[in-house]
Design a protein around this motif. Structure first.
Motif, PDB file in Angstrom:
ATOM      1  N   ARG A 122      -1.775  11.942  40.633  1.00  0.00           N
ATOM      2  CA  ARG A 122      -2.056  11.393  39.312  1.00  0.00           C
ATOM      3  C   ARG A 122      -3.492  10.852  39.240  1.00  0.00           C
ATOM      4  O   ARG A 122      -4.187  11.040  38.233  1.00  0.00           O
ATOM      5  CB  ARG A 122      -1.050  10.287  38.992  1.00  0.00           C
ATOM      6  N   ALA A 142       5.856  15.229  34.541  1.00  0.00           N
ATOM      7  CA  ALA A 142       5.369  13.943  35.047  1.00  0.00           C
ATOM      8  C   ALA A 142       4.087  13.559  34.315  1.00  0.00           C
ATOM      9  O   ALA A 142       3.914  12.410  33.894  1.00  0.00           O
ATOM     10  CB  ALA A 142       5.131  14.018  36.551  1.00  0.00           C
ATOM     11  N   GLY A 143       3.195  14.520  34.133  1.00  0.00           N
ATOM     12  CA  GLY A 143       1.942  14.254  33.425  1.00  0.00           C
ATOM     13  C   GLY A 143       2.188  13.866  31.972  1.00  0.00           C
ATOM     14  O   GLY A 143       1.514  12.998  31.428  1.00  0.00           O
ATOM     15  N   THR A 144       3.149  14.518  31.326  1.00  0.00           N
ATOM     16  CA  THR A 144       3.462  14.230  29.924  1.00  0.00           C
ATOM     17  C   THR A 144       3.842  12.766  29.748  1.00  0.00           C
ATOM     18  O   THR A 144       3.408  12.098  28.813  1.00  0.00           O
ATOM     19  CB  THR A 144       4.663  15.090  29.467  1.00  0.00           C
ATOM     20  N   SER A 168      -0.023   5.232  42.619  1.00  0.00           N
ATOM     21  CA  SER A 168       1.264   4.564  42.407  1.00  0.00           C
ATOM     22  C   SER A 168       2.282   4.967  43.463  1.00  0.00           C
ATOM     23  O   SER A 168       3.219   4.230  43.731  1.00  0.00           O
ATOM     24  CB  SER A 168       1.797   4.886  41.009  1.00  0.00           C
ATOM     25  N   VAL A 169       2.116   6.118  44.048  1.00  0.00           N
ATOM     26  CA  VAL A 169       3.039   6.561  45.093  1.00  0.00           C
ATOM     27  C   VAL A 169       2.537   5.991  46.416  1.00  0.00           C
ATOM     28  O   VAL A 169       1.367   6.139  46.763  1.00  0.00           O
ATOM     29  CB  VAL A 169       3.100   8.094  45.162  1.00  0.00           C
ATOM     30  N   HIS A 186      -6.449  12.396  36.697  1.00  0.00           N
ATOM     31  CA  HIS A 186      -7.249  11.638  35.735  1.00  0.00           C
ATOM     32  C   HIS A 186      -8.741  11.757  36.036  1.00  0.00           C
ATOM     33  O   HIS A 186      -9.562  11.866  35.125  1.00  0.00           O
ATOM     34  CB  HIS A 186      -6.823  10.168  35.744  1.00  0.00           C
ATOM     35  N   VAL A 195      -1.618  19.683  31.680  1.00  0.00           N
ATOM     36  CA  VAL A 195      -0.838  19.065  30.613  1.00  0.00           C
ATOM     37  C   VAL A 195      -1.652  17.968  29.924  1.00  0.00           C
ATOM     38  O   VAL A 195      -1.551  17.773  28.717  1.00  0.00           O
ATOM     39  CB  VAL A 195       0.524  18.556  31.148  1.00  0.00           C
ATOM     40  N   ARG A 196      -2.510  17.292  30.681  1.00  0.00           N
ATOM     41  CA  ARG A 196      -3.311  16.230  30.048  1.00  0.00           C
ATOM     42  C   ARG A 196      -4.436  16.823  29.198  1.00  0.00           C
ATOM     43  O   ARG A 196      -4.807  16.269  28.182  1.00  0.00           O
ATOM     44  CB  ARG A 196      -3.868  15.280  31.103  1.00  0.00           C
ATOM     45  N   PRO A 228       5.671  18.914  37.707  1.00  0.00           N
ATOM     46  CA  PRO A 228       4.447  18.113  37.589  1.00  0.00           C
ATOM     47  C   PRO A 228       3.905  18.022  36.155  1.00  0.00           C
ATOM     48  O   PRO A 228       3.284  17.021  35.802  1.00  0.00           O
ATOM     49  CB  PRO A 228       3.443  18.834  38.493  1.00  0.00           C
ATOM     50  N   GLU A 229       4.154  19.017  35.314  1.00  0.00           N
ATOM     51  CA  GLU A 229       3.686  18.911  33.922  1.00  0.00           C
ATOM     52  C   GLU A 229       4.525  17.877  33.159  1.00  0.00           C
ATOM     53  O   GLU A 229       3.995  17.147  32.312  1.00  0.00           O
ATOM     54  CB  GLU A 229       3.709  20.286  33.219  1.00  0.00           C
ATOM     55  N   ARG A 241      -0.911  22.680  43.852  1.00  0.00           N
ATOM     56  CA  ARG A 241       0.115  23.078  42.889  1.00  0.00           C
ATOM     57  C   ARG A 241       0.800  21.880  42.243  1.00  0.00           C
ATOM     58  O   ARG A 241       1.535  22.037  41.279  1.00  0.00           O
ATOM     59  CB  ARG A 241       1.123  24.024  43.554  1.00  0.00           C
ATOM     60  N   GLU A 242       0.586  20.685  42.798  1.00  0.00           N
ATOM     61  CA  GLU A 242       1.067  19.478  42.118  1.00  0.00           C
ATOM     62  C   GLU A 242      -0.018  18.932  41.192  1.00  0.00           C
ATOM     63  O   GLU A 242       0.259  18.470  40.087  1.00  0.00           O
ATOM     64  CB  GLU A 242       1.466  18.423  43.155  1.00  0.00           C
ATOM     65  N   GLU A 274       3.230  10.370  31.945  1.00  0.00           N
ATOM     66  CA  GLU A 274       2.402   9.493  32.797  1.00  0.00           C
ATOM     67  C   GLU A 274       3.247   8.843  33.885  1.00  0.00           C
ATOM     68  O   GLU A 274       3.056   7.669  34.224  1.00  0.00           O
ATOM     69  CB  GLU A 274       1.666   8.421  31.974  1.00  0.00           C
ATOM     70  N   TRP A 275       4.182   9.586  34.433  1.00  0.00           N
ATOM     71  CA  TRP A 275       5.012   9.084  35.533  1.00  0.00           C
ATOM     72  C   TRP A 275       4.510   9.681  36.846  1.00  0.00           C
ATOM     73  O   TRP A 275       3.938  10.771  36.862  1.00  0.00           O
ATOM     74  CB  TRP A 275       6.467   9.514  35.352  1.00  0.00           C
ATOM     75  N   PRO A 276       4.791   8.991  37.954  1.00  0.00           N
ATOM     76  CA  PRO A 276       4.491   9.601  39.248  1.00  0.00           C
ATOM     77  C   PRO A 276       5.438  10.750  39.553  1.00  0.00           C
ATOM     78  O   PRO A 276       6.488  10.889  38.917  1.00  0.00           O
ATOM     79  CB  PRO A 276       4.684   8.459  40.244  1.00  0.00           C
ATOM     80  N   CYS A 277       5.041  11.549  40.516  1.00  0.00           N
ATOM     81  CA  CYS A 277       5.773  12.773  40.806  1.00  0.00           C
ATOM     82  C   CYS A 277       5.763  12.999  42.314  1.00  0.00           C
ATOM     83  O   CYS A 277       4.809  12.651  42.999  1.00  0.00           O
ATOM     84  CB  CYS A 277       5.025  13.920  40.108  1.00  0.00           C
ATOM     85  N   PRO A 332      -1.124  21.311  37.530  1.00  0.00           N
ATOM     86  CA  PRO A 332      -0.311  21.142  36.318  1.00  0.00           C
ATOM     87  C   PRO A 332      -0.539  19.788  35.649  1.00  0.00           C
ATOM     88  O   PRO A 332      -0.477  19.685  34.416  1.00  0.00           O
ATOM     89  CB  PRO A 332       1.132  21.244  36.836  1.00  0.00           C
ATOM     90  N   GLY A 333      -0.827  18.754  36.437  1.00  0.00           N
ATOM     91  CA  GLY A 333      -1.098  17.431  35.869  1.00  0.00           C
ATOM     92  C   GLY A 333      -2.378  17.443  35.049  1.00  0.00           C
ATOM     93  O   GLY A 333      -2.478  16.770  34.022  1.00  0.00           O
TER      94      GLY A 333
END
Ligand code: FAD
Ligand code: FAD
Lengths: 264, 340
Positions: B89, A137-139, B205-206, B93, B124-125, A134-135, B116-117, A141-144, B120-121
């Motif tokens: 995602r 994906a965040g880097t 998006s998913v 944001h 990292v941001r 997931p990190e 847990r998904e 900006e893609w879905p995961c 981390p998003g």
């Protein structure tokens, strides 16, 4: 279509023992293996390649950050069907937490020319944070999608997967490019083929240090890691068990009393 | 300079708790457990507790008051259909936007599949640290430094992790570890619900095509009592003995991987690294060797009674009570006594 599989070298599971005196991890022999979840990720990628109308149009790269000896594990991945491998290896990468590891791997993906799909294991069996996928994906900006149990189809723009979610399983359509992390049980990694073994003998695994991967020195290794392990110890429950003596009837009697006293 | 860093870090305050909701829009138990611990940490630190609640526009309206009653001083509430599908995602944001503006010192998430998904998003941001799957949280009253303790190496090792130079400090926390607080109506009256918007840019998006729900009976993660059968149970027929013991205790049946592999039980029963993590009050394991991949999932159990015929079985290393003997016989005798 370019599929990048991230593989981590981990200690062979039987070697994860603790030294009771020093409370440190004993890595006798130091025999590293490919993280079992990543073996499943590689097999998933190879099946995507096999299923493609033109398998030659699907490139499967393996990517790792690790010590120089990790190149042998990447070579083994090629023997099993991967097309090429890239190893990020430099003392400066050492001591990375998940944020610094993610950054280094993202540099590796750039060096590989980008990707349409990144496959990771759900988690590594040693650090076991499950954060790298997931990190990444965040880097970008893609879905995961995490903990994927089945990849049903891959089209140029989208992949359909089934993934474990809280209290159920979801069928998801994930637009590409994307990151998937896979469960251990999604697929068992195939054995090397004769042709693969020969290919692995001749292929050269590209090894990039921090500088050649164009990594920002402040974002890698220990100094690029926000988290620090300040202490580690063996959980104190070990060997503290109270023995319940007697034959089965006596044991059951003692246990019944114990359970009745528990106010469940 | 250290002074500049100290003043930069001092700009961050309050403990935030991400309150995950289920598909019907109700907050998960772990959200309340985290609020309980967050209150204690905030009392030590002298700061406030803020809950983050994102929901679809038609979700139940009573969740924000419930979070206040469980100890939040403020709920940042966003009701927007883009949050209905739990797209990590979009949530990341949303949280990053709020954190950038309001600067929390700490953000806690449940270590659920979604947590847990998501976490981390966010990490990292925001380019900050994240500790995974914590079981213990402490705080330094003076510096606000969070001491986050977690199992690694399949539960064989505990590590305490700090995030000294970056804010917010973030952790996912295993469900079932902390007690949910008593409902406090007075606290709820003093609390505040603040509506926050989700920026136009963030869209799911998913696409979720279908969800196969585990039935209420297919979940062992919230069981108070769990009987776990291993290969030592001997035969598929003997599983009925384990099931009967679970039934008299009002508990559920779990198992090790070989039982799933041989088709004796379905996957949702499997406890461990590739199964589920459980945190029952009482876990009785019958004929389980105690491989690290299995005990990786039992670290949250309060009391563990292990029955194994091998006096040196590794399972005893993570047991509270050690019963050396035939597990089928002991289970039968125990069931009979509990029924009596
Ligand atoms: C005891 C202990 C506790 C730790 N706790 C934390 C913590 O809470 N937070 C934190 O940020 N860091 C933590 N770390 C550091 C972290 O575990 C690793 O250093 C990091 O490099 C990889 O994380 P992971 O092993 O958890 O991988 P995971 O995120 O569990 O791995 C998931 C997948 O990412 C890919 N991957 C992971 N590492 C690599 C690699 N080197 N090369 C290629 N692919 C890779 C693989 O596909 C793997 O299956 C801890 C380390 C230790 C020793
Ligand atoms: C990557 C990976 C992931 C894994 N994930 C998981 C996981 O999620 N969950 C999991 O469970 N396993 C998992 N495993 C498998 C794990 O390593 C072990 O193989 C498994 O847990 C062993 O199951 P067991 O204890 O039932 O069987 P065994 O190891 O065969 O143990 C049976 C035990 O029963 C005892 N016994 C025999 N007869 C009796 C009797 N009559 N009365 C009392 N005791 C008796 C024996 O002394 C022995 O200790 C994983 C393995 C790998 C490599």
């Amino acid at each position: 279509m370019h599929v990048v599989v991230c593989v981590k070298a981990v200690p062979g599971s039987t070697e994860v023992k603790m030294d009771p005196k020093t409370n440190t991890i004993v890595r006798d022999g130091g025999q590293a293996v490919i993280n079992p979840f990543d073996a499943s990720a590689l097999e998933t990628a190879l099946r995507i390649k096999d299923a493609a109308a033109e398998p030659a149009d699907v490139r499967v790269s393996v990517l790792s950050m690790g010590i120089p000896a990790t190149a042998d594990l990447l070579r083994d991945c090629i023997a099993r069907g991967a097309d090429d491998g890239l190893l990020l290896s430099d003392r400066a990468f050492a001591g990375a937490d998940t944020l610094a590891t993610t950054y280094a791997l993202s540099r590796g993906i750039e060096a590989l020319g980008g990707a349409d799909l990144i496959l990771c294991g759900k988690m590594a069996v040693d650090g076991d944070t499950a954060q790298i996928g997931p990190e990444l994906a965040g880097t970008f900006e893609w879905p995961c999608a995490t903990d994927v149990v089945e990849v049903r189809g891959l089209e140029p723009m989208c992949t359909c997967v089934r993934a474990n979610i809280d209290r159920g399983v979801a069928s998801l359509a994930v637009p590409l490019p994307a990151v998937l992390t896979v469960s251990k049980d999604i697929a068992d990694l195939r054995m090397p083929s004769i042709a693969g073994i020969m290919a692995a003998e001749t292929v050269s695994i590209e090894v990039l240090d921090a500088k050649r991967s164009a990594s920002d020195a402040r974002r890698i290794g220990l100094s690029g890691s926000p988290t620090q392990v300040v202490r580690s110890f063996v959980p104190d429950r070990a060997d503290g068990a109270v023995t319940v003596p007697g034959d089965a009837a006596e044991q059951a009697c003692a246990l019944a009393q114990l359970i009745e006293g528990m106010s469940l | 300079t250290p002074q500049q860093r100290a003043s930069r870090l001092a700009a961050y305050k309050d403990v935030w708790v991400f309150a995950q909701v289920d598909q019907t829009g109700r907050a998960l138990p772990v959200a309340f457990e985290l609020l309980g611990r967050a209150r204690e940490l905030a009392a030590i630190r002298g700061c406030r507790v803020v809950a983050l609640l994102g929901q679809g526009a038609t979700a139940p309206q009573d969740q924000a008051p419930a979070l206040l009653a469980a100890g939040a001083d403020e709920v940042l509430l966003c009701r927007d259909d883009r949050l209905a599908t739990l797209d990590a995602r979009v949530y990341a944001h949303w949280i990053c936007d709020m954190a950038g503006e309001r600067k929390p010192e700490i953000i806690l998430y449940g270590a659920t599949a979604f947590g847990r998904e998501l976490a981390p998003g966010v990490a990292v941001r925001l380019q900050t640290g994240l500790t995974a799957d914590c079981t213990v949280l402490d705080i330094d009253p003076a510096t606000g430094l969070l001491q986050q303790t977690r199992p690694a190496f399949g539960g064989n090792l505990m590590a305490t992790i700090e995030c000294p130079r970056h804010r917010p400090q973030m952790a996912t926390v295993r469900p079932g570890i902390f007690a949910a607080p008593q409902v406090d109506a007075l606290h709820a009256e003093r609390g505040r619900i603040t509506q926050v918007a989700l920026a136009d840019a963030w869209r799911p998006s998913v696409r979720v095509d279908a969800i196969e729900h585990a039935g209420a009976t297919d979940i062992i993660t919230d069981a108070d009592v769990l009987v776990v059968a291993g290969r030592g149970i001997g035969s598929k027929k003997n599983l009925a003995v384990a099931q009967r013991l679970a039934d008299v205790l009002g508990g559920k049946l779990g198992c090790t991987r070989p039982l799933v592999e041989s088709g004796w039980l379905e996957y949702w029963h499997q406890v461990g690294q590739t199964g589920v993590s459980v945190s029952p009050k009482l876990l009785i394991s019958l004929g389980v060797s105690g491989a690290i991949q299995h005990v990786a999932g039992t670290g949250g159990a309060r009391t563990v009674i292990a029955v194994n015929e091998d006096p040196n079985a590794p399972i005893f290393g993570s047991a509270t009570y050690r019963v050396v003997g035939d597990c089928v016989e002991v289970a039968r005798e125990l069931t009979a006594r509990l029924q009596a």
